[in-house]
Design a protein around this motif. Structure first.
Motif, PDB file in Angstrom:
ATOM      1  N   VAL A 390      68.181 -54.360  72.015  1.00  0.00           N
ATOM      2  CA  VAL A 390      68.443 -52.918  71.914  1.00  0.00           C
ATOM      3  C   VAL A 390      67.154 -52.164  72.261  1.00  0.00           C
ATOM      4  O   VAL A 390      66.170 -52.234  71.525  1.00  0.00           O
ATOM      5  CB  VAL A 390      68.925 -52.549  70.490  1.00  0.00           C
ATOM      6  N   GLU A 391      67.178 -51.461  73.404  1.00  0.00           N
ATOM      7  CA  GLU A 391      65.932 -50.888  73.907  1.00  0.00           C
ATOM      8  C   GLU A 391      65.753 -49.407  73.602  1.00  0.00           C
ATOM      9  O   GLU A 391      64.643 -48.937  73.399  1.00  0.00           O
ATOM     10  CB  GLU A 391      65.817 -51.147  75.411  1.00  0.00           C
ATOM     11  N   SER A 392      66.851 -48.640  73.625  1.00  0.00           N
ATOM     12  CA  SER A 392      66.708 -47.185  73.371  1.00  0.00           C
ATOM     13  C   SER A 392      68.062 -46.568  73.054  1.00  0.00           C
ATOM     14  O   SER A 392      69.093 -47.233  73.162  1.00  0.00           O
ATOM     15  CB  SER A 392      66.105 -46.489  74.592  1.00  0.00           C
ATOM     16  N   ARG A 393      68.004 -45.267  72.726  1.00  0.00           N
ATOM     17  CA  ARG A 393      69.252 -44.496  72.600  1.00  0.00           C
ATOM     18  C   ARG A 393      69.766 -44.262  74.001  1.00  0.00           C
ATOM     19  O   ARG A 393      68.988 -44.127  74.948  1.00  0.00           O
ATOM     20  CB  ARG A 393      68.965 -43.123  71.975  1.00  0.00           C
ATOM     21  N   SER A 394      71.081 -44.175  74.170  1.00  0.00           N
ATOM     22  CA  SER A 394      71.628 -43.906  75.486  1.00  0.00           C
ATOM     23  C   SER A 394      71.322 -42.453  75.856  1.00  0.00           C
ATOM     24  O   SER A 394      71.386 -41.575  74.990  1.00  0.00           O
ATOM     25  CB  SER A 394      73.137 -44.161  75.451  1.00  0.00           C
ATOM     26  N   SER A 395      70.987 -42.207  77.125  1.00  0.00           N
ATOM     27  CA  SER A 395      70.648 -40.827  77.510  1.00  0.00           C
ATOM     28  C   SER A 395      71.918 -39.982  77.628  1.00  0.00           C
ATOM     29  O   SER A 395      71.854 -38.752  77.608  1.00  0.00           O
ATOM     30  CB  SER A 395      69.872 -40.819  78.825  1.00  0.00           C
ATOM     31  N   ARG A 396      73.094 -40.648  77.728  1.00  0.00           N
ATOM     32  CA  ARG A 396      74.337 -39.888  77.929  1.00  0.00           C
ATOM     33  C   ARG A 396      75.043 -39.541  76.629  1.00  0.00           C
ATOM     34  O   ARG A 396      75.750 -38.544  76.543  1.00  0.00           O
ATOM     35  CB  ARG A 396      75.298 -40.711  78.785  1.00  0.00           C
ATOM     36  N   ASP A 397      74.901 -40.402  75.613  1.00  0.00           N
ATOM     37  CA  ASP A 397      75.666 -40.207  74.388  1.00  0.00           C
ATOM     38  C   ASP A 397      74.748 -40.492  73.195  1.00  0.00           C
ATOM     39  O   ASP A 397      74.244 -41.613  73.041  1.00  0.00           O
ATOM     40  CB  ASP A 397      76.861 -41.183  74.409  1.00  0.00           C
ATOM     41  N   ASP A 398      74.578 -39.470  72.329  1.00  0.00           N
ATOM     42  CA  ASP A 398      73.675 -39.568  71.177  1.00  0.00           C
ATOM     43  C   ASP A 398      74.027 -40.682  70.209  1.00  0.00           C
ATOM     44  O   ASP A 398      73.155 -41.201  69.514  1.00  0.00           O
ATOM     45  CB  ASP A 398      73.727 -38.247  70.394  1.00  0.00           C
ATOM     46  N   GLU A 399      75.320 -41.010  70.164  1.00  0.00           N
ATOM     47  CA  GLU A 399      75.737 -42.024  69.191  1.00  0.00           C
ATOM     48  C   GLU A 399      75.611 -43.438  69.751  1.00  0.00           C
ATOM     49  O   GLU A 399      75.843 -44.414  69.049  1.00  0.00           O
ATOM     50  CB  GLU A 399      77.197 -41.783  68.781  1.00  0.00           C
ATOM     51  N   HIS A 404      69.611 -54.478  77.416  1.00  0.00           N
ATOM     52  CA  HIS A 404      69.978 -55.449  78.454  1.00  0.00           C
ATOM     53  C   HIS A 404      70.409 -56.760  77.815  1.00  0.00           C
ATOM     54  O   HIS A 404      69.860 -57.181  76.796  1.00  0.00           O
ATOM     55  CB  HIS A 404      68.801 -55.718  79.394  1.00  0.00           C
ATOM     56  N   SER A 405      71.359 -57.418  78.476  1.00  0.00           N
ATOM     57  CA  SER A 405      71.766 -58.754  78.057  1.00  0.00           C
ATOM     58  C   SER A 405      70.754 -59.753  78.611  1.00  0.00           C
ATOM     59  O   SER A 405      69.897 -59.394  79.424  1.00  0.00           O
ATOM     60  CB  SER A 405      73.145 -59.059  78.629  1.00  0.00           C
ATOM     61  N   THR A 406      70.878 -61.014  78.209  1.00  0.00           N
ATOM     62  CA  THR A 406      69.994 -62.043  78.772  1.00  0.00           C
ATOM     63  C   THR A 406      70.235 -62.150  80.284  1.00  0.00           C
ATOM     64  O   THR A 406      69.328 -62.451  81.042  1.00  0.00           O
ATOM     65  CB  THR A 406      70.245 -63.427  78.117  1.00  0.00           C
ATOM     66  N   CYS A 407      71.492 -61.852  80.728  1.00  0.00           N
ATOM     67  CA  CYS A 407      71.795 -61.920  82.171  1.00  0.00           C
ATOM     68  C   CYS A 407      71.462 -60.601  82.880  1.00  0.00           C
ATOM     69  O   CYS A 407      71.891 -60.363  84.002  1.00  0.00           O
ATOM     70  CB  CYS A 407      73.246 -62.330  82.388  1.00  0.00           C
ATOM     71  N   HIS A 408      70.683 -59.756  82.208  1.00  0.00           N
ATOM     72  CA  HIS A 408      70.119 -58.518  82.751  1.00  0.00           C
ATOM     73  C   HIS A 408      71.157 -57.454  83.097  1.00  0.00           C
ATOM     74  O   HIS A 408      70.967 -56.660  84.031  1.00  0.00           O
ATOM     75  CB  HIS A 408      69.216 -58.798  83.957  1.00  0.00           C
ATOM     76  N   LYS A 409      72.250 -57.433  82.359  1.00  0.00           N
ATOM     77  CA  LYS A 409      73.235 -56.348  82.524  1.00  0.00           C
ATOM     78  C   LYS A 409      72.893 -55.236  81.532  1.00  0.00           C
ATOM     79  O   LYS A 409      72.509 -55.532  80.381  1.00  0.00           O
ATOM     80  CB  LYS A 409      74.637 -56.857  82.179  1.00  0.00           C
ATOM     81  N   VAL A 410      73.075 -53.987  81.945  1.00  0.00           N
ATOM     82  CA  VAL A 410      72.919 -52.868  81.013  1.00  0.00           C
ATOM     83  C   VAL A 410      74.159 -52.859  80.121  1.00  0.00           C
ATOM     84  O   VAL A 410      75.282 -52.889  80.615  1.00  0.00           O
ATOM     85  CB  VAL A 410      72.807 -51.528  81.777  1.00  0.00           C
TER      86      VAL A 410
END
Ligand code: SAM
Ligand code: SF4
Length: 441
Positions: A390-399, A404-410
């Motif tokens: 878990v890297e950050s809050r989403s910039s689009r939705d406050d909640e 990233h997953s281990t397979c580098h997907k957002v």
């Protein structure tokens, strides 16, 4: 205290250089600010891979000159600085100093010289023998993911590419230093490291120190096993050069869970004629042999790539060979670029017979195909459980949180702030072209 604003263009290597520039400036008594209007000194760390990236620099300096607050000192760093050198003073009004890719360690000296003498400062020299590769935790681009350079420069001289000219010859960092750095990052609480370099798998250090106890078919796969043994939770690496991609890398991933299941392997074209003209050193067939080993891994390794469309001499048939290869590989992601002529590279001597309109048409067609493949690849993950940092809050939705997953997907999901920096299990419930959605288990 003088305030410095630092803006970075281009690849992860530039981001990593900027982190060290910020570390050094903070240690020398400067304050790093995120506000360009508050800054006394503005530094632009530049990219020259494509013409578009280079043009951005000229536009940015123009905007800076029009800032309402006084006239800040302006320093140009990185690839454009290295290639253009002194001419930048003439080309762009208001530039005070120019530091090449390996001269960034002397940024404080540049600032004090310009402040004292009111003269321009130019340095395109080599790195100091005792150059400090460390980065203060506060200057990292993320509080939980750290970039660790393992090799700089490039010896490959692909005919379209400016990097060997802007970044010089390949130089590998000692494995012992890389391991020490990763152990320090672990103590600081970082959960994931990215081993970075133009071609990480061309890694060839001068000696064995740090990897003595680790087996492997290449120095890079030995390094991967040594880094894995530090116990850091997640290790990713980019970029891999196809010709040097030994399948032992896949074995190392299969044997060590903390080596993440993602490989970035730029193919550039599906046509052997074009690959030869690009001087890539691989054919479509031997690239696909490596892809087969990656795809057969029980770890479910995701595969991403880079592709150039409209290289000089690329016919419709060559382009269709690229489409066929892309369909065969079913990539998890692809960076697609229109060929951009870079002055001084060997490809400038080949007549560019693909019109700008045709480059755009091929770009759109390939992008459409890749997006449709990507949707199918992502849909295949529905219901699956992924480990997400878990890297950050989403910039689009406050909640929402994002990571990233281990397979580098957002991956985006609803969750509370106390999960930031944690590794959580997410069940995928929805997929879009560039991201997945899910729920915390
Ligand atoms: N070393 C990596 C490799 O060999 O795949 C790539 C590093 S390069 C900085 C990143 C990507 O930029 C390349 O993979 C290529 O697709 C793209 N690129 C480089 N030169 C280019 C050019 N002249 N025009 C368009 N794209 C270019
Ligand atoms: Fe450029 Fe080729 Fe080197 Fe990659 S391997 S940086 S594309 S010259």
């Amino acid at each position: 205290m003088k305030k410095v604003y630092l803006e970075t263009f281009g690849c992860q290597m530039n981001v990593s250089d900027s982190e060290r520039v910020a570390t050094q400036l903070a240690a020398d008594g400067y304050e790093i600010t995120f506000s360009e209007t508050a800054a006394d000194i503005i530094l632009l760390n530049t990219c020259s891979v494509r013409e578009k990236a280079e043009h951005k620099l000229y536009t940015r300096v123009g905007q800076i000159r029009n800032l309402p607050r006084g006239k800040p000192m302006v320093g140009i760093l990185g690839c454009v600085a290295q290639l253009e050198g002194e001419t930048l003073f003439k080309k762009i009004e208001g530039v005070d100093f120019v530091l090449g890719t390996k001269a960034v360690g002397r940024v404080s000296e540049a600032i004090t010289t310009v402040s004292a003498d009111k003269e321009k400062f130019l340095d395109l020299g080599e790195r100091e023998a005792n150059y400090d590769w460390s980065v203060a935790a506060a200057q990292r681009h993320s509080p939980c993911v750290a970039f660790v350079p393992i090799i700089e420069g490039c010896n490959k001289f692909c005919t379209y590419c400016i990097v060997p000219f802007s970044r010089g010859r390949e130089k590998s960092l000692p494995a012992s230093e890389i391991i020490e750095q990763i152990q320090r990052l672990q103590r600081q609480g970082f959960r994931e490291v990215h081993l970075i370099g133009q071609n990480v798998n061309s890694y060839r250090p001068q000696n064995d120190f740090g990897m003595e106890k680790f087996r492997g078919a290449t120095a890079f796969s030995r390094l991967l096993r040594a880094v894995s043994a530090t116990g850091i939770e997640r290790i990713k690496f980019t970029t891999s050069f196809p010709r040097d991609f030994h399948t032992d890398i896949v074995q190392a991933i299969d044997e060590n869970e903390n080596l993440c299941n993602w490989v970035h392997l730029p193919v550039q074209s599906g046509s052997d004629k074009i690959l030869k003209a690009m001087r890539r050193g691989h054919t479509a067939e031997n690239y696909l042999r490596r892809v087969e080993v990656i795809k057969n891994s029980p770890r479910g390794i995701s595969l991403t790539t880079d592709i150039i469309v409209g290289f000089p001499g690329e016919t419709e048939k060559d382009f269709q060979a690229t489409i066929d290869l892309v369909n065969y590989c079913q990539y998890d992601g692809a960076y697609i670029f229109k060929y951009s002529q870079r002055p001084g590279t060997p490809a400038t001597e080949i007549t560019d017979d693909v019109s700008s309109e045709e480059k755009t048409r091929r770009f759109i067609e390939l992008e459409k195909q890749q997006k449709s493949n990507q949707l199918k690849v992502s849909a295949g993950l529905h219901g699956k459980i992924l480990k997400v940092l878990v890297e950050s809050r989403s910039s689009r939705d406050d909640e929402e949180l994002t990571g990233h997953s281990t397979c580098h997907k957002v991956v985006n999901f609803k969750g509370s702030e106390n999960l930031l920096g944690e590794i959580v299990q997410i069940q995928v419930t929805e997929s879009k072209i560039n991201s997945l959605y899910g729920k915390v288990l």
